[in-house]
Enzyme design. Structure first.
Site, PDB file in Angstrom:
ATOM      1  CE  LYS A  39      -4.201   1.997   0.726  1.00 16.12           C
ATOM      2  NZ  LYS A  39      -3.775   2.810  -0.355  1.00 16.12           N
ATOM      3  CE  LYS A  89       3.528   6.393   6.956  1.00 15.66           C
ATOM      4  NZ  LYS A  89       3.265   7.315   5.929  1.00 15.66           N
ATOM      5  CE  LYS A 107       4.623   7.882  -1.333  1.00 21.67           C
ATOM      6  NZ  LYS A 107       3.817   8.115   0.081  1.00 21.67           N
ATOM      7  CB  THR A 115      -2.600  12.688   6.565  1.00 20.98           C
ATOM      8  OG1 THR A 115      -2.850  11.750   5.529  1.00 20.98           O
ATOM      9  CG2 THR A 115      -1.196  12.722   6.884  1.00 20.98           C
ATOM     10  CG  ASN A 128      -4.596  16.046   2.145  1.00 22.75           C
ATOM     11  OD1 ASN A 128      -4.669  15.855   3.232  1.00 22.75           O
ATOM     12  ND2 ASN A 128      -5.933  15.879   1.369  1.00 22.75           N
ATOM     13  CB  SER A 180      -5.781   4.431   2.537  1.00 22.97           C
ATOM     14  OG  SER A 180      -5.638   5.231   1.840  1.00 22.97           O
TER      15      SER A 180
HETATM   16  P1  NAD Z   1       0.350  18.530  -1.085  1.00 25.18           P
HETATM   17  O1  NAD Z   1       0.715  18.519  -2.409  1.00 25.18           O
HETATM   18  O2  NAD Z   1      -1.223  18.573  -1.091  1.00 25.18           O
HETATM   19  O3  NAD Z   1       1.057  19.553  -0.411  1.00 25.18           O
HETATM   20  C1  NAD Z   1       2.552  19.837  -0.258  1.00 25.18           C
HETATM   21  C2  NAD Z   1       2.389  21.069   0.323  1.00 25.18           C
HETATM   22  O4  NAD Z   1       3.754  21.562   0.441  1.00 25.18           O
HETATM   23  C3  NAD Z   1       2.045  22.177  -0.802  1.00 25.18           C
HETATM   24  O5  NAD Z   1       1.283  23.433  -0.074  1.00 25.18           O
HETATM   25  C4  NAD Z   1       3.465  22.973  -1.364  1.00 25.18           C
HETATM   26  O6  NAD Z   1       3.242  24.334  -1.859  1.00 25.18           O
HETATM   27  C5  NAD Z   1       4.249  22.806  -0.240  1.00 25.18           C
HETATM   28  N1  NAD Z   1       5.778  22.941  -0.235  1.00 25.18           N
HETATM   29  C6  NAD Z   1       6.433  22.311  -1.243  1.00 25.18           C
HETATM   30  N2  NAD Z   1       7.684  22.903  -1.025  1.00 25.18           N
HETATM   31  C7  NAD Z   1       7.913  23.549  -0.025  1.00 25.18           C
HETATM   32  C8  NAD Z   1       8.851  24.337   0.646  1.00 25.18           C
HETATM   33  N3  NAD Z   1      10.041  24.169   0.144  1.00 25.18           N
HETATM   34  N4  NAD Z   1       8.504  24.951   1.728  1.00 25.18           N
HETATM   35  C9  NAD Z   1       7.242  25.063   1.898  1.00 25.18           C
HETATM   36  N5  NAD Z   1       6.225  24.178   1.614  1.00 25.18           N
HETATM   37  C10 NAD Z   1       6.345  23.622   0.468  1.00 25.18           C
HETATM   38  O7  NAD Z   1       0.857  17.269  -0.402  1.00 25.18           O
HETATM   39  P2  NAD Z   1       0.291  16.365   1.099  1.00 25.18           P
HETATM   40  O8  NAD Z   1      -0.791  15.487   0.619  1.00 25.18           O
HETATM   41  O9  NAD Z   1      -0.269  17.401   1.883  1.00 25.18           O
HETATM   42  O10 NAD Z   1       1.514  15.895   1.416  1.00 25.18           O
HETATM   43  C11 NAD Z   1       2.483  16.492   2.365  1.00 25.18           C
HETATM   44  C12 NAD Z   1       3.469  15.490   3.070  1.00 25.18           C
HETATM   45  O11 NAD Z   1       2.733  14.852   3.631  1.00 25.18           O
HETATM   46  C13 NAD Z   1       4.104  14.614   1.970  1.00 25.18           C
HETATM   47  O12 NAD Z   1       5.557  14.168   2.559  1.00 25.18           O
HETATM   48  C14 NAD Z   1       3.544  13.443   1.851  1.00 25.18           C
HETATM   49  O13 NAD Z   1       4.227  12.075   1.317  1.00 25.18           O
HETATM   50  C15 NAD Z   1       2.957  13.342   3.353  1.00 25.18           C
HETATM   51  N6  NAD Z   1       1.824  12.537   3.364  1.00 25.18           N
HETATM   52  C16 NAD Z   1       0.582  13.095   2.960  1.00 25.18           C
HETATM   53  C17 NAD Z   1      -0.662  11.946   3.171  1.00 25.18           C
HETATM   54  C18 NAD Z   1      -1.665  12.240   2.589  1.00 25.18           C
HETATM   55  O14 NAD Z   1      -2.671  11.585   3.104  1.00 25.18           O
HETATM   56  N7  NAD Z   1      -1.937  13.391   1.780  1.00 25.18           N
HETATM   57  C19 NAD Z   1      -0.425  10.770   3.957  1.00 25.18           C
HETATM   58  C20 NAD Z   1       1.035  10.605   4.602  1.00 25.18           C
HETATM   59  C21 NAD Z   1       2.034  11.414   4.436  1.00 25.18           C
END
Ligand code: NAD
Length: 421
Positions: free
Chosen positions: A69, A93, A105, A189, A219, A350
């Site tokens: 996953k 995780k 991934k 998350t 997100n 999920s």
């Molecule tokens: P997303 O694409 O919705 O958001 C990413 C955000 O990071 C955006 O606002 C972008 O502008 C910002 N960003 C990028 N570079 C940056 C920088 N240098 N400084 C500050 N902000 C910056 O992605 P997401 O889903 O929110 O995921 C964010 C993190 O959380 C990732 O590491 C992802 O792997 C992790 N994550 C997400 C989920 C999920 O369900 N969405 C689950 C587990 C982990």
């Protein structure tokens, strides 16, 4: 000097955890490298008639505990090393949070800001065409990640259905609700991290009114801002990829979200209601009680870790702190709620979505929230207790907790000691 890959760095945490457990060599032999990584080049037709191609990967790191996953990321910096590292983190995780899943991934090296919506759809469908034999509801189940969303998951599920000749909602999670998505997946998350934080708030010395700085406003970042804001925390600084804003009396989270919805950066709020701009790289040194990392990997490193003032860090992003920075934070007694625990809410809901799809059922939101809360609190308590008992960091304890589950399952298939007497 040979530079270490990201995967080497992540694996070092596995070997460190193994030192605290009595496990057979078979366990590390199985977990030291990915089970399979598939690579493809996605060729798509652009709107102007030209063809373009993008490198893409899917890694299934380990499937001891169940089908693999993990999300699919669309980002210009995606590499095989990053995909394999994130698949490794998913393995740990899922074990930690006690789901019947292994870790995977996927990624495409692309800047989606340069693609129209129709080009994005063609790219999403091509990804599934290329990896259709890798994924499957009992084999490998993708989900959204950075710069992918529920619409992209809908296109991917539709393409998979066309290829296998049957509607198969359980092949992918994070779908729109109307297509079999779970209620509560959108903010899962952040909500998982929020439940963990509130449950451990007293031990962490956090009270409502505490100041929070958030790196990343996608997100994970926007939802944690909403949840913490509603619980009385003060969001004093946020950043996105374009820059940041700060306000000591607290930012208006609804205004930030509405700016993002209209395609603007959080920086567009600067200049109103006492809101000032904040260079993105200064976010980590803002005066606050809680720092939330919700952007990308390696954002806290040896060069900026010493500047962090927050006594508590919540890692919603995957691997946002390098191992060198971890040592600096540890020496400063900064408590880090580690990624494989703190952001496990996403994969947990999920999993709920996958169960609902297989049951042909849909759970009410209260059930999703209650089950998520129980999981985060239970596994959070287990990690906290292990850290206390062994005198180790929460990150080390999280790895020990996850590895002990994986080891039990791997050893249940027979060990050298068992087979050779
Ligand atoms: P997303 O694409 O919705 O958001 C990413 C955000 O990071 C955006 O606002 C972008 O502008 C910002 N960003 C990028 N570079 C940056 C920088 N240098 N400084 C500050 N902000 C910056 O992605 P997401 O889903 O929110 O995921 C964010 C993190 O959380 C990732 O590491 C992802 O792997 C992790 N994550 C997400 C989920 C999920 O369900 N969405 C689950 C587990 C982990």
């Amino acid at each position: 000097m040979v530079l270490k890959t990201m995967l080497d760095q992540a694996r070092a945490r596995l070997y460190e955890a193994a030192r605290h457990l009595d496990i057979t060599a078979d366990v590390l032999e199985k977990l030291k490298s990915p089970r399979e990584t598939t690579q493809a080049r996605l060729v798509i037709r652009m709107d102007d008639g030209a063809s373009k191609s993008y490198p893409a990967w899917r890694c299934r790191y380990d499937d001891t505990l169940g089908p693999t996953k993990g999300g699919i990321r669309f980002h210009p910096d995606v590499s095989i090393d990053e995909v394999e590292t994130l698949a490794f983190l998913m393995t740990m995780k899922c074990a930690l949070i006690n789901l019947p899943f292994g870790g995977a991934k996927g990624g495409v090296q692309v800047d989606i800001h340069n693609l129209s919506a129709t080009e994005q759809e063609r790219l999403a469908r091509r990804y599934v065409q290329c990896f259709a034999k890798v994924i499957g509801p009992n084999r490998d189940i993708p989900a959204p990640d950075v710069y992918t969303n529920s619409t992209i998951m809908a296109w991917m599920a539709d393409e998979y259905a066309a290829i296998v000749g049957e509607v198969t909602p359980a092949v992918i999670t994070g779908k729109p609700i109307a297509l079999g998505g779970s209620l509560g997946r959108e903010d899962a998350t952040a909500r998982g991290g929020y439940y963990l934080l509130l449950h451990q708030a007293q031990k962490l010395g956090l009270r409502p009114g505490a100041r929070v700085a958030i790196q990343g406003f996608g997100n994970a970042g926007k939802h944690i801002a909403q949840l913490l804001g509603a619980a009385g925390f003060r969001i004093v600084a946020v950043t996105d990829s374009k820059g940041g804003v700060q306000c000591s009396s607290g930012l208006d989270v609804d205004k930030l979200i509405s700016a993002k919805r209209q395609g603007r950066s959080v920086t567009s709020l600067a200049g109103s209601d006492g809101v000032c701009t904040l260079p993105a790289d200064e976010l980590v040194s803002v005066n606050c009680e809680l720092l939330v990392l919700a952007a990308l990997e390696d954002m806290v490193h040896a060069g900026n870790a010493a500047r962090i003032k927050a006594p508590v860090i919540l890692e919603l992003a995957n691997a946002p702190i390098t191992p060198e920075a971890d040592k600096i934070l540890n020496a400063k007694n900064i408590v880090v709620l580690p990624d494989i625990l703190a952001n496990a809410g996403g994969v947990t809901v999920s999993y709920f979505e996958w169960v609902q799809n297989r049951q042909g059922d849909s759970w009410p939101i209260e059930q999703v929230h209650a089950r998520l809360k129980t999981k985060m609190e239970q596994e959070g308590d287990a990690v906290w207790t292990l850290a206390q008992e062994k005198g180790i960091t929460l990150r080390s304890a999280a790895y020990v907790h996850a590895l002990s589950r994986l080891a039990e399952a791997i050893e249940a298939q027979g060990t050298q000691r068992f087979l050779m007497g």
